[in-house]
Scaffold this motif. Structure first.
Motif: not given
Lengths: 435, 435
Positions: B46-66, B151-158
Motif C-alpha cells: 500500500a506504499q503508494e496509497e499511504i504516501l499519496t494520503a500523506n502528501v494530502a495531509d501535508c498540503q492541508a497542514a501547510v495551508a493551515e500554516g503548520i 487516535k493520531g494527531g488530526k493533521e495525520a488523519l489521511r
C-alpha cells in the motif's frame, strides 16, 4: 507550601514521615530487622497498657451498641496480642524486598545498567477497627523500607494509640526514626490524606467495599485493594460430582465474609439434575440460603428466585446464587459480565475445558478443581499479604511485600555520551547481561 | 448498556475490539508473528496509497500554516516508511512477552500454582501527528496480544487512515481479527475513549505535557506516560571537568526536545569558577542560551537571571538554567523539589558521593558519569519502547513490551479445599518451587 498547610494540616506530618522514610530507605536488612525486633519487645513490655486501652475501646463500643462481628474484631486479648507480636517476628524473617538487582546489563564497555528494587516512600494505610492490624502493617512497612501513615477504625482509637506509642518507643532505640510511623486520629484526616499525592506513594484501604470504592474515586495516589469480591464457581458437565460438592461447600462456607468466597454457582445443564440436589443438601447442612434462576427452581423448587441483583451482589454471608448454563462459554460470559476479576474456578475432569476456562476468564486467579478460598498471600507462600488487588495491571491478586517496593534504574559510566552511538560512525551497544 | 451506548457511541467499537482482543490473547507466538509479517507486506503493497494520503495531509497542514518541526514529523517519505516497516519486522523478532511463567510452585501435593503473563486486553493509544507511530504501535500491540484503539494527531488523519486500512487488509488473511485494530478520527472521541474503563485497560498518551496531564486527570483507566521531563545534571566538587563538559553538552543538545534532556545544571560552588566558563563556552558553540542564579551570574555575568519559573520549566529547547549549590545534599534537595522523577545524573570521581546521589534521589533513572539521554528503551536493550513512565509504582522509566502485559494466577488441584489446611489437624503447605 504555606497555603497547602493551611488547607491540609496533615502536610507537616506527611513531610516528617517522608523525611524519616528517606533515611529508612537506606538502612541495611540487619538494621531494619533490629528495628522489627525492638517493636516486638516494646509491644510485649506495653502489653498491659495496650490491653487496658482495648478494654476501654470495647466498653465504649458496647455503650454505642456495636454489632457482634465488629466487636469480635475490635477485641484484643492477651492471646491475639501474642499472635500479632509473633507475626512481627515472622516479618523479620522474611526476605528483604529492597535492593534486589532485577537487571544487570553492560550497555557498552564501562557503561553498566542496573535495575534495583527500592522502597515506595510513604504508605497511607486505612484499616478497620481491628487493633492488631496496625501491628502487622507497621512491621511490613519497616521491612520494606517505607514510612507509614496509619488510620484505624475509630472504635479502636485508644488501642491504636497505645500500640503506636509502644512501637515508636521501640523504634527510638534503633536506626529507624520513630517519625516513620504516624497515626491519624480523626475521620476528617482520611480525606486530607487522599489529597497528599506529593507525599504519599500508595494508599491501601481495607474495610467495606463502599469505603474502598470511595477511596479509589477520591485520590490521585495509586490504590492497592479491591472494592468487590464477586467470585464464581463453574461446575462443568465433566465435573466429578464429589469434588464439585466439596469445593462448593468450602468456597462458600469456609469463611463466607472473605472476598475470595463464592457468591454464584454456575452449573452446566447436563449435570444439574444430578449435582444440584446433592450440593443443596450439603449446603443446607451448613445453613446456606440458596437462590436460583428459573431453571434451577425446576430442580430445587423450594429455594428463592435469583434476580439480576443477585448476580451483582457480594453477599459476604451464607447465601449462594445458582444459575444453570448450557455451555462453558455461557459460564465465561456470565463471569465476564458480573465477576470482579478476583478469583474464578472451574470443576471439571475435562482438561481442555479447564484450559479454555483458565485462558479466557479475565481474573487475578483462575482455578481448576480447587477452592477459591486459596486466593491468599499466605497460602501462595508469600509469607505475608499486604492486600489483594483486582486491577488489571500488576501487582494483581494477593500481593506480598513485593507490592510495597518499586525500582529505579542506576546507570554508571565513565563520561559516556549518547552522541557516540548516533550518526554515521555510531558505535554499537553491547547489551550483554552480567552475572 | 443501551444508555451507555447512547452517551458514548464508541462503546460498540470498544466491544468489538475487546472481542477480537480476547481471541488474539490466545494465539501462539507463531500466529502473532505471521500477523506481523502480513502487516509488513500489506504496508509495502500500500506504499503508494499511504504516501499519496500523506502528501494530502501535508498540503492541508501547510495551508493551515503548520509549524516547521510539526511538519517534519507529519511528513512521511519512502525512506521513513521503509524504516517503519523494518521496525515492524524487528518487533516480530522480539521475545513474546505473553505466557512467561513467573512463579511455578507446589502448594501441596497435587496443588500447583503458576503465575503466567497475559495480555492486558485493549490499549488506547493517543499519539501525535506522526503517521509512522501508528505502524510501530500496532506491531507492539499485536506482539503483546492486545487489541488497540488508535487516535493520531488530526493533521495525520489521511495518512493514518491509509495505514490502518493496509494493516487491517494484511490482518484479514491471518489468525488476528482485523477488529483488533481500530482508528478513531475525531477529537471528541478522545474524551469518550477516556471514559471507557470497562473496555480499555491502559491508555498511552503521547504528545505535549499539557495533553498528557489532561489525560491523567480525566480518566480512571491506568495511564502509562509522563507529563514532565525536568531532568538535572549535578556537577560535584570532585567532578572530572572534561567529562562534566561532555556530559552537559550531550545531555542538553543531543536532542533538546527529548524528555530526557536536562533543563537545569547544578554546580558545586568549589568547582564553579573553573567549570562554568568552560562549559559556557562549549554550550555557546551549540547555541544554548544560559540562565543562572545570582551566584552563577558572578562567574558568567553576561547571561540572564534565572527565576523560580526556570527551575520548574521543561524548555524542550536550547536553553539551560544553572544554579550553584554548596553541597551534595543541596543538589538532591533541589532535585526533590523541582525534578519530575524522570532521569537525574551526577558527575563525580567520588564514589561515595555517587552512591549517595543514586540512593537518595527519587527518580526512574539515577545516573553517574553518563548522559541523561541514555534513558530510553532501545538504549537499555529492551528492543522497543512503549513509553517512559515517571510514576512511582512499576512499570517505571523506559517501558518495553513487558509494560503491555499483566499476569494471572492459575491454580490446579484435584479437589483441594482450604478446610484441610485449617483448624486442629491442619495440614501444612509444602510451598516448594518447581523447575
Amino acid at each position: 507550601m504555606t497555603t497547602l498547610q493551611a488547607v491540609f494540616p496533615l502536610v507537616q506530618i506527611a513531610q516528617q514521615t517522608r523525611l524519616a522514610a528517606s533515611k529508612l530507605a537506606l538502612l541495611s536488612t540487619e538494621e531494619k530487622n533490629q528495628a522489627i525486633d525492638a517493636i516486638a519487645l516494646a509491644l510485649e513490655s506495653a502489653q498491659e497498657e495496650i490491653l487496658t486501652a482495648n478494654v476501654a475501646d470495647c466498653q465504649a463500643a458496647v455503650a454505642e451498641g456495636i454489632a457482634k462481628p465488629l466487636y469480635k474484631r475490635l477485641q484484643l486479648d492477651e492471646h491475639k496480642l501474642r499472635d500479632a507480636i509473633a507475626g512481627v517476628r515472622d516479618v523479620g524473617k522474611l526476605d528483604d524486598p529492597v535492593g534486589k538487582v532485577q537487571i544487570h546489563r553492560e550497555i557498552d564497555t564501562g557503561l553498566i545498567l542496573k535495575r534495583i528494587t527500592c522502597p515506595l516512600g510513604v504508605l497511607g494505610i486505612i484499616f478497620e477497627a481491628r487493633p492488631e492490624a496496625a501491628i502487622q502493617i507497621v512491621s511490613l512497612a519497616i521491612k520494606s523500607g517505607n514510612g507509614v501513615i496509619l488510620k484505624g477504625g475509630k472504635e479502636a482509637l485508644r488501642s491504636c494509640e497505645a500500640i503506636v506509642k509502644a512501637i515508636k518507643q521501640g523504634l527510638s532505640q534503633t536506626a529507624v526514626n520513630p517519625d516513620a510511623v504516624q497515626l491519624l486520629t480523626t475521620r476528617e484526616e482520611i480525606f486530607e490524606l487522599l489529597q497528599l499525592d506529593k507525599y504519599v506513594d500508595l494508599i491501601i484501604p481495607r474495610g467495606s467495599n463502599s469505603f474502598v470504592r470511595f477511596v479509589q474515586e477520591n485520590t490521585r495516589i495509586p490504590v492497592l485493594g479491591h472494592a468487590d469480591g464477586i467470585c464464581h464457581l463453574y461446575v462443568d458437565k465433566a465435573a466429578d460430582i464429589e469434588k464439585a460438592i466439596n469445593i462448593t461447600v468450602d468456597s462458600k462456607t469456609q469463611y463466607p465474609a472473605a472476598c475470595n468466597a463464592i457468591e454464584t454457582l454456575l452449573v452446566h445443564n447436563s449435570i444439574a439434575s444430578e449435582f444440584l440436589p446433592k450440593v443443596a443438601e450439603a449446603l443446607a447442612a451448613q445453613n446456606v440460603e440458596l437462590r436460583g434462576d428459573e431453571r434451577t427452581l425446576e430442580i430445587l423448587p423450594n429455594i428463592g428466585l435469583a434476580t439480576e441483583t443477585d448476580w451483582e451482589t457480594e453477599y459476604s454471608d451464607l447465601i449462594l446464587a445458582i444459575k444453570i448454563v448450557d455451555f462453558l462459554e455461557a459460564a465465561i460470559y456470565h463471569i465476564d459480565n458480573y465477576g470482579s476479576r478476583h478469583t474464578e474456578a472451574i470443576v471439571t475432569e475435562d482438561l481442555v475445558a479447564a484450559e479454555t476456562f483458565q485462558a479466557l476468564v479475565n481474573a487475578a486467579g483462575v482455578y481448576h478443581n480447587c477452592s477459591t478460598r486459596f486466593a491468599d498471600g499466605f497460602r501462595y507462600g508469600f509469607g505475608a499479604e499486604v492486600g489483594i488487588s483486582t486491577q488489571q495491571m500488576p501487582p494483581r491478586g494477593p500481593v506480598g511485600l513485593e507490592g510495597l517496593v518499586t525500582y529505579k534504574y542506576q546507570m554508571c559510566g565513565d563520561g559516556h555520551i549518547v552522541k557516540t552511538y548516533t550518526g554515521a560512525n555510531a558505535k554499537s551497544f553491547t547489551h550483554r547481561d552480567l552475572e
